[in-house]
Design a protein around this motif. Structure first.
Motif, PDB file in Angstrom:
ATOM      1  N   GLY A   1       0.794  -1.220   0.000  1.00  0.00           N
ATOM      2  CA  GLY A   1       0.000   0.000   0.000  1.00  0.00           C
ATOM      3  C   GLY A   1       0.825   1.267   0.000  1.00  0.00           C
ATOM      4  O   GLY A   1       0.284   2.363  -0.065  1.00  0.00           O
ATOM      5  N   ARG A   2       2.131   1.144   0.104  1.00  0.00           N
ATOM      6  CA  ARG A   2       3.011   2.318   0.073  1.00  0.00           C
ATOM      7  C   ARG A   2       3.591   2.445  -1.335  1.00  0.00           C
ATOM      8  O   ARG A   2       4.713   2.057  -1.604  1.00  0.00           O
ATOM      9  N   ASN A   3       2.795   3.032  -2.219  1.00  0.00           N
ATOM     10  CA  ASN A   3       3.179   3.096  -3.629  1.00  0.00           C
ATOM     11  C   ASN A   3       4.478   3.860  -3.857  1.00  0.00           C
ATOM     12  O   ASN A   3       5.291   3.479  -4.698  1.00  0.00           O
ATOM     13  N   GLY A   4       4.679   4.951  -3.138  1.00  0.00           N
ATOM     14  CA  GLY A   4       5.913   5.717  -3.273  1.00  0.00           C
ATOM     15  C   GLY A   4       7.128   4.904  -2.872  1.00  0.00           C
ATOM     16  O   GLY A   4       8.173   4.936  -3.519  1.00  0.00           O
ATOM     17  N   TYR A   5       6.996   4.159  -1.801  1.00  0.00           N
ATOM     18  CA  TYR A   5       8.066   3.294  -1.300  1.00  0.00           C
ATOM     19  C   TYR A   5       8.406   2.220  -2.329  1.00  0.00           C
ATOM     20  O   TYR A   5       9.571   1.975  -2.643  1.00  0.00           O
ATOM     21  N   ILE A   6       7.371   1.601  -2.867  1.00  0.00           N
ATOM     22  CA  ILE A   6       7.559   0.546  -3.867  1.00  0.00           C
ATOM     23  C   ILE A   6       8.227   1.110  -5.116  1.00  0.00           C
ATOM     24  O   ILE A   6       9.159   0.512  -5.667  1.00  0.00           O
ATOM     25  N   GLU A   7       7.775   2.286  -5.545  1.00  0.00           N
ATOM     26  CA  GLU A   7       8.376   2.930  -6.718  1.00  0.00           C
ATOM     27  C   GLU A   7       9.839   3.281  -6.453  1.00  0.00           C
ATOM     28  O   GLU A   7      10.704   3.105  -7.321  1.00  0.00           O
ATOM     29  N   MET A   8      10.137   3.758  -5.240  1.00  0.00           N
ATOM     30  CA  MET A   8      11.507   4.107  -4.883  1.00  0.00           C
ATOM     31  C   MET A   8      12.410   2.876  -4.956  1.00  0.00           C
ATOM     32  O   MET A   8      13.516   2.935  -5.519  1.00  0.00           O
ATOM     33  N   MET A   9      11.951   1.749  -4.447  1.00  0.00           N
ATOM     34  CA  MET A   9      12.759   0.532  -4.491  1.00  0.00           C
ATOM     35  C   MET A   9      12.946   0.049  -5.929  1.00  0.00           C
ATOM     36  O   MET A   9      14.028  -0.410  -6.298  1.00  0.00           O
TER      37      MET A   9
END
Length: 171
Positions: free
Chosen positions: A17-25
């Motif tokens: 649910g943390r789209n920004g986090y997933i995109e960053m990784m």
């Protein structure tokens, strides 16, 4: 040079649910940057094991996580120190959460509303912070509820309100 700002709306306790986090990784795996700057470790991840696992993955990609509050570079500290800092961040987050819940429960017990009454049809707050019914708006709420109980869906109810010149608190 700044590559991108990643942000999430959520608790930070899990990466789901943390789209920004997933995109960053995802971008880290593509070597689009070599440093991640965070305010504090508690803002990066609030679950010790998951955050430590992510930081280890970043280390393997030679991506540093720099934390302003803790004044650390994850490429320069060992896993033991990092684990202690992350555990402290997790505990801080849990403590803040408990304090917020406690405050909400205390306000509920004292009858103080925990809602934004300025956009809430049918109620306002008095000078002591207690909810007070607004009679004219309460009539509208009763009508909406009645229409709903009669089987009307949102679009029909909206149309009824518009055709009868009935405005909500937002107009």
């Amino acid at each position: 040079m700044l590559y991108k700002i990643y942000k999430d709306i959520g608790s930070g306790t899990r990466k789901n649910g943390r789209n920004g986090y997933i995109e960053m990784m995802h971008d880290a795996k593509k070597h689009r940057f070599d440093i991640i700057l965070v305010k504090s470790l508690s803002r990066f991840g609030r679950d010790t094991l998951e955050a430590l696992s992510t930081i280890k993955s970043l280390k393997k990609m030679n991506v540093a996580l720099l934390s302003e509050v803790e004044q650390i570079n994850t490429l320069e500290v060992n896993d033991t120190v990092l684990s202690i800092l992350l555990a402290a961040a997790q505990e801080e987050s849990a403590s803040k959460s408990e304090n917020i819940k406690f405050g909400i429960h205390q306000r509920m017990r004292s009858g103080k509303a925990v809602l934004n009454h300025t956009r809430f049809l049918g109620y306002t707050k008095d000078e002591t912070g207690k909810l007070v019914v607004v009679p004219k708006e309460a009539e509208i709420v009763r009508k909406i509820f009645s229409l709903y109980l009669d089987g009307n869906r949102v679009r029909k109810i909206k149309r009824y309100l518009e055709e009868n010149g009935i405005k909500t608190v937002t107009g």
